[in-house]
Motif scaffolding. Sequence first.
Motif, short mmCIF file in Angstrom:
data_model
loop_
_atom_site.label_atom_id
_atom_site.label_comp_id
_atom_site.label_asym_id
_atom_site.label_seq_id
_atom_site.Cartn_x
_atom_site.Cartn_y
_atom_site.Cartn_z
N LYS A 1 0.83 -1.21 0.00
CA LYS A 1 0.00 0.00 0.00
C LYS A 1 0.86 1.25 0.00
N ASP A 2 2.03 1.18 0.62
CA ASP A 2 2.93 2.35 0.64
C ASP A 2 3.40 2.73 -0.76
N ILE A 3 3.45 1.74 -1.67
CA ILE A 3 3.90 2.05 -3.04
C ILE A 3 2.74 2.06 -4.03
N GLY A 4 1.49 2.11 -3.51
CA GLY A 4 0.33 2.29 -4.37
C GLY A 4 -0.30 1.03 -4.90
N LEU A 5 0.03 -0.15 -4.31
CA LEU A 5 -0.59 -1.40 -4.74
C LEU A 5 -1.47 -1.94 -3.62
N GLU A 6 -2.20 -3.01 -3.94
CA GLU A 6 -3.20 -3.49 -2.98
C GLU A 6 -2.66 -4.51 -1.99
N SER A 7 -1.77 -5.39 -2.44
CA SER A 7 -1.34 -6.48 -1.58
C SER A 7 0.05 -6.95 -1.96
N ILE A 8 0.67 -7.69 -1.04
CA ILE A 8 1.99 -8.23 -1.32
C ILE A 8 1.93 -9.27 -2.42
N GLU A 9 0.78 -9.95 -2.55
CA GLU A 9 0.64 -10.93 -3.62
C GLU A 9 0.62 -10.24 -4.99
N GLN A 10 0.07 -9.05 -5.04
CA GLN A 10 0.08 -8.30 -6.30
C GLN A 10 1.52 -7.94 -6.68
N ILE A 11 2.32 -7.57 -5.67
CA ILE A 11 3.74 -7.28 -5.94
C ILE A 11 4.44 -8.53 -6.44
N ARG A 12 4.18 -9.66 -5.77
CA ARG A 12 4.80 -10.93 -6.20
C ARG A 12 4.45 -11.24 -7.64
N SER A 13 3.18 -11.03 -7.98
CA SER A 13 2.73 -11.32 -9.34
C SER A 13 3.43 -10.42 -10.36
N LEU A 14 3.57 -9.13 -10.03
CA LEU A 14 4.23 -8.19 -10.94
C LEU A 14 5.71 -8.52 -11.09
N ILE A 15 6.36 -8.88 -9.99
CA ILE A 15 7.78 -9.24 -10.05
C ILE A 15 7.96 -10.48 -10.93
N THR A 16 7.09 -11.48 -10.73
CA THR A 16 7.18 -12.70 -11.52
C THR A 16 6.96 -12.42 -13.00
N GLU A 17 5.96 -11.59 -13.29
CA GLU A 17 5.67 -11.25 -14.69
C GLU A 17 6.84 -10.52 -15.34
N GLN A 18 7.43 -9.57 -14.61
CA GLN A 18 8.58 -8.83 -15.15
C GLN A 18 9.76 -9.76 -15.39
N ALA A 19 10.04 -10.65 -14.43
CA ALA A 19 11.16 -11.58 -14.57
C ALA A 19 10.93 -12.52 -15.74
N GLU A 20 9.71 -13.00 -15.90
CA GLU A 20 9.40 -13.89 -17.03
C GLU A 20 9.63 -13.18 -18.35
N GLY A 21 9.26 -11.89 -18.42
CA GLY A 21 9.50 -11.12 -19.63
C GLY A 21 10.98 -10.99 -19.93
N GLU A 22 11.78 -10.76 -18.88
CA GLU A 22 13.23 -10.64 -19.06
C GLU A 22 13.83 -11.96 -19.51
N TYR A 23 13.34 -13.07 -18.92
CA TYR A 23 13.84 -14.39 -19.31
C TYR A 23 13.52 -14.69 -20.77
N LYS A 24 12.30 -14.30 -21.21
CA LYS A 24 11.92 -14.53 -22.61
C LYS A 24 12.81 -13.74 -23.56
N GLN A 25 13.14 -12.51 -23.17
CA GLN A 25 14.03 -11.70 -24.01
C GLN A 25 15.41 -12.35 -24.10
N LEU A 26 15.92 -12.80 -22.96
CA LEU A 26 17.23 -13.46 -22.96
C LEU A 26 17.19 -14.75 -23.78
N SER A 27 16.09 -15.49 -23.65
CA SER A 27 15.95 -16.74 -24.41
C SER A 27 15.97 -16.47 -25.90
N ARG A 28 15.27 -15.40 -26.31
CA ARG A 28 15.25 -15.07 -27.73
C ARG A 28 16.63 -14.62 -28.21
#
Length: 443
Positions: A257-284
């Motif tokens: 909430k201090d950084i404008g999100l709803e829950s720690i699970e939302q942060i986890r989801s965003l971190i995972t999504e960003q990391a997956e995107g980076e991994y896909k770029q590296l894979s390509r």
Amino acid sequence: MQVTPTLNEGLKRAFTVVVPSADLQARRAARLAEVARTIKLPGFRPGKVPASLVKQRHGAAVNAELMEEVVNDTVGKLLQEQDVRPAMQPKVELVSAPDSDGDLEFKIEVEVLPEIAVPDLSGLKLTRLTSKVDEEVVNKALADLARRSRKFDAIEEDRAAVKGDVVCVDFVGKHDGTPFDGGTAEDVNVEIGGEGFIPGFAEQMEGMKAGEERVINVTFPEDYQAEELAGKAVTFDIKAKSLKKPVDPEINDDLAKDIGLESIEQIRSLITEQAEGEYKQLSRLRIKRELLDALSEKTDFEAPQSMVDAEFGQIWTRVEQDREAGRMDEEDAGKDEETLRADYRRIAERRVKLGLLLAEIGRKQEIQVSREELLGAMQQEAQRYPGQEKMVFEFFSKNPQAVEGLRGPILENKVVDYLIELADVTEKEVTPEELAEIPPAEL
């Protein structure tokens, strides 16, 4: 127009062109008549200015414009008639450019694109490296986020600063006893043993107490962005004002909430999504590199030296910039100039050949770059210059070559996608560290 071939050697072609005086005079007269219809001079009605006066006032400008137009038109027509596909812009040398009577004569030198036979791509085998985002990666990112969101509590006890403490200081930087620009600041939080300062700066504040003053000696790195300070030994007059200790927030919903999100699970989801995107770029990047290595072994044609020269020039400019900034890797730093140039020229030649081969595959497979794709690339480029987006689009509208500079990478990636789809691809799971490894330099 009289065309005389003067050179046909390898990929080099040269011609001498003569445009007859009669053709030039006819075009010159037509252009002067056009100017006469629009020119306005005191004492003459529109369209009634004498031809001799029009020629006297505007003949030189009209002739210069005409010569440029005739040369450009003639070069384009010659390349089409001779079925020449230029590798780079042809070089034109004027032999004679008459002001009034006489033939126009000029020479053309051009390097042509080679005949490119697309190699047999059946049986192409590639490996797609993949990696999963595990809990350790997410937890580390959460810890980093918490560290960036830390707060600082005042240290009330009378003691010296130790590693991990934060010292609030005023400082004045001096070179040869004289304060330098940008070297003075107040109320700066410096973490003992932390990052973000030049080497030796924060470390020498260990042991300071609130109210204590100290002079420290540091040397700016050789690649420091301010050139006037790079590599210089300087002093800093330090005044410690207070000590603080960092307090990392708990990793919970309150942090979210201090950084404008709803829950720690939302942060986890965003971190995972960003990391997956980076991994896909590296894979390509890795599978594209493997594909290009395979194609490089199949290229069997001469690269136009003008294109290699241009590519090498761009590469060498970056090499020299890295060398001046002290960013060269150890392997390159240990090579003499001749060896280094030869290595990077081989890289330039490889890039040119691969670019030509990919373009030829795209041409034969009728792979196109759509207008929407080009507009998307222009928008991405415009976003790099906030507030100047309109100027960026105007630049592209007036510079077709710049648009082609955007088209090339898009086409290359589409051809790469086509070839990867065509290949026999095996997936292999690796660690994130293995996925991020940079293959040896292409030589």
